[in-house]
Design an enzyme around this catalytic site. Sequence first.
Site, PDB file in Angstrom:
ATOM      1  N   ARG A 149      41.528  11.283   0.441  1.00  0.00           N
ATOM      2  CA  ARG A 149      41.714   9.931   1.231  1.00  0.00           C
ATOM      3  C   ARG A 149      41.281  10.392   2.489  1.00  0.00           C
ATOM      4  O   ARG A 149      42.421  11.070   2.167  1.00  0.00           O
ATOM      5  CB  ARG A 149      41.606   8.842   0.570  1.00  0.00           C
ATOM      6  CG  ARG A 149      40.916   7.991  -0.143  1.00  0.00           C
ATOM      7  CD  ARG A 149      41.294   7.022  -0.920  1.00  0.00           C
ATOM      8  NE  ARG A 149      40.584   6.850  -2.238  1.00  0.00           N
ATOM      9  CZ  ARG A 149      41.512   7.089  -3.614  1.00  0.00           C
ATOM     10  NH1 ARG A 149      42.394   7.478  -3.787  1.00  0.00           N
ATOM     11  NH2 ARG A 149      40.487   6.369  -5.103  1.00  0.00           N
ATOM     12  N   LYS A 173      45.103   5.249  -3.827  1.00  0.00           N
ATOM     13  CA  LYS A 173      46.023   3.528  -3.925  1.00  0.00           C
ATOM     14  C   LYS A 173      46.781   2.957  -4.903  1.00  0.00           C
ATOM     15  O   LYS A 173      46.615   3.188  -6.225  1.00  0.00           O
ATOM     16  CB  LYS A 173      43.965   2.466  -4.404  1.00  0.00           C
ATOM     17  CG  LYS A 173      42.775   3.265  -2.759  1.00  0.00           C
ATOM     18  CD  LYS A 173      41.842   2.286  -3.189  1.00  0.00           C
ATOM     19  CE  LYS A 173      40.840   2.502  -2.305  1.00  0.00           C
ATOM     20  NZ  LYS A 173      39.868   2.087  -2.345  1.00  0.00           N
ATOM     21  N   HIS A 244      35.806   9.808   5.957  1.00  0.00           N
ATOM     22  CA  HIS A 244      35.410   9.951   3.838  1.00  0.00           C
ATOM     23  C   HIS A 244      34.748  10.282   3.516  1.00  0.00           C
ATOM     24  O   HIS A 244      33.311  10.516   2.548  1.00  0.00           O
ATOM     25  CB  HIS A 244      35.393   8.135   4.024  1.00  0.00           C
ATOM     26  CG  HIS A 244      35.162   7.346   2.869  1.00  0.00           C
ATOM     27  ND1 HIS A 244      36.743   7.836   1.879  1.00  0.00           N
ATOM     28  CD2 HIS A 244      34.987   6.458   1.571  1.00  0.00           C
ATOM     29  CE1 HIS A 244      37.170   6.929   0.849  1.00  0.00           C
ATOM     30  NE2 HIS A 244      35.600   6.748   0.554  1.00  0.00           N
ATOM     31  N   ARG A 247      34.984  12.885   1.445  1.00  0.00           N
ATOM     32  CA  ARG A 247      35.510  12.782   0.283  1.00  0.00           C
ATOM     33  C   ARG A 247      34.084  12.608  -0.436  1.00  0.00           C
ATOM     34  O   ARG A 247      33.454  13.594  -1.090  1.00  0.00           O
ATOM     35  CB  ARG A 247      36.289  11.767   0.676  1.00  0.00           C
ATOM     36  CG  ARG A 247      36.649  10.993  -0.434  1.00  0.00           C
ATOM     37  CD  ARG A 247      37.694   9.985  -0.452  1.00  0.00           C
ATOM     38  NE  ARG A 247      37.863   9.390  -1.724  1.00  0.00           N
ATOM     39  CZ  ARG A 247      38.202   9.737  -2.961  1.00  0.00           C
ATOM     40  NH1 ARG A 247      39.597  10.748  -3.033  1.00  0.00           N
ATOM     41  NH2 ARG A 247      38.816   8.498  -4.494  1.00  0.00           N
ATOM     42  N   HIS A 270      40.018   7.910  -8.631  1.00  0.00           N
ATOM     43  CA  HIS A 270      39.424   6.516  -9.559  1.00  0.00           C
ATOM     44  C   HIS A 270      39.487   5.860 -10.652  1.00  0.00           C
ATOM     45  O   HIS A 270      39.368   7.122 -11.212  1.00  0.00           O
ATOM     46  CB  HIS A 270      37.511   6.795  -9.207  1.00  0.00           C
ATOM     47  CG  HIS A 270      37.263   6.741  -8.216  1.00  0.00           C
ATOM     48  ND1 HIS A 270      35.372   7.538  -8.376  1.00  0.00           N
ATOM     49  CD2 HIS A 270      37.061   6.834  -6.916  1.00  0.00           C
ATOM     50  CE1 HIS A 270      35.180   7.644  -6.872  1.00  0.00           C
ATOM     51  NE2 HIS A 270      36.486   7.083  -6.423  1.00  0.00           N
ATOM     52  N   TYR A 279      28.106   9.214  -7.328  1.00  0.00           N
ATOM     53  CA  TYR A 279      27.819  10.895  -6.916  1.00  0.00           C
ATOM     54  C   TYR A 279      26.775  11.296  -7.794  1.00  0.00           C
ATOM     55  O   TYR A 279      25.911  12.006  -6.805  1.00  0.00           O
ATOM     56  CB  TYR A 279      29.321  11.433  -6.444  1.00  0.00           C
ATOM     57  CG  TYR A 279      30.183  10.684  -5.313  1.00  0.00           C
ATOM     58  CD1 TYR A 279      29.997  10.745  -4.355  1.00  0.00           C
ATOM     59  CD2 TYR A 279      31.025   9.756  -6.314  1.00  0.00           C
ATOM     60  CE1 TYR A 279      30.915  10.230  -3.450  1.00  0.00           C
ATOM     61  CE2 TYR A 279      32.383   9.455  -5.075  1.00  0.00           C
ATOM     62  CZ  TYR A 279      32.364   9.552  -3.648  1.00  0.00           C
ATOM     63  OH  TYR A 279      32.572   9.583  -2.645  1.00  0.00           O
TER      64      TYR A 279
END
Length: 298
Positions: A149, A173, A244, A247, A270, A279
Amino acid sequence: MTSSHNNLLQNFQEYLSVEKGLSDNSIYSYGYDLNKFKNFLEKEHIDFLKVQADDIMRFLNEEKDRKISSKTIAREVVAIRQFYKFLKDEKKLDTNPTEKIETPEVMRSIPDYLTQDEIEELFASIKEDNLYELRDKCIFELLYSSGLRISEACNLRLNDMDLEGMTLTVEGKGGRQRLVPFGEKSLDILNRYLKQSRPFILKSRNCEYLFVSKKGSYINRKSVWRLLNHYIKRTSILKKVTPHTLRHSFATHLLENHADLKSVQELLGHIDIATTQIYTHMANKTLREVHKKFHPRG
């Protein structure tokens, strides 16, 4: 209260633009819905950072009483949920007050990405004999080759790198750490950046961050977004490209080349594999295009 609320909303909208790569229309829509919520809170004398689930439900019930459509209310829930997820990830809050609120069923859009040829065209447009452009190429190389990110790349410190082991320790995150590998191309450009570009930009100043600006501090997300736009204009690429997007391209190209979903999930950081599964739709779309173009029954 109004000033602090506006600052939080502005930070969130910047995040949606720079890190999530949303369109201007989508960002406007989030802002419109959150401003309605902000006005409700200010009428009730409630601070953004002290909101409870009951406060959100009262706002949604008011919307229902005003005969607002269920589709619009579902959109408002998504906006509020994403806003509080952002605040929690930014460590402004310990808990997300929307966690107990039922998530409406909404279709997730498939994010845009660059083809492998477009990636090569982008990188070829950056002149490595210019020491600032060498830095920029190094940033973009890590975004694409390691799936970082933009906030993760900007926050990298020198001691987060293991050049010998070719890995990065990344804080994602919610403060979650993960180990991310990088390849030979990244190692080569990292070494050149560290030996040539970084000392030139710092001019004997000290900075703990890996990627530095002319001011001698870390380079911020907005600057990287502007730089990427600058280089895209040198290419024939007509898509809207944000940090992004690199990514997204990282994940899509891994799956196109038959990487397993669980590994891609771990590389991206994730928590929920459902976030990674989007994806697979992108990779499947590419496979369908190949089949249509090259198969006699396509």
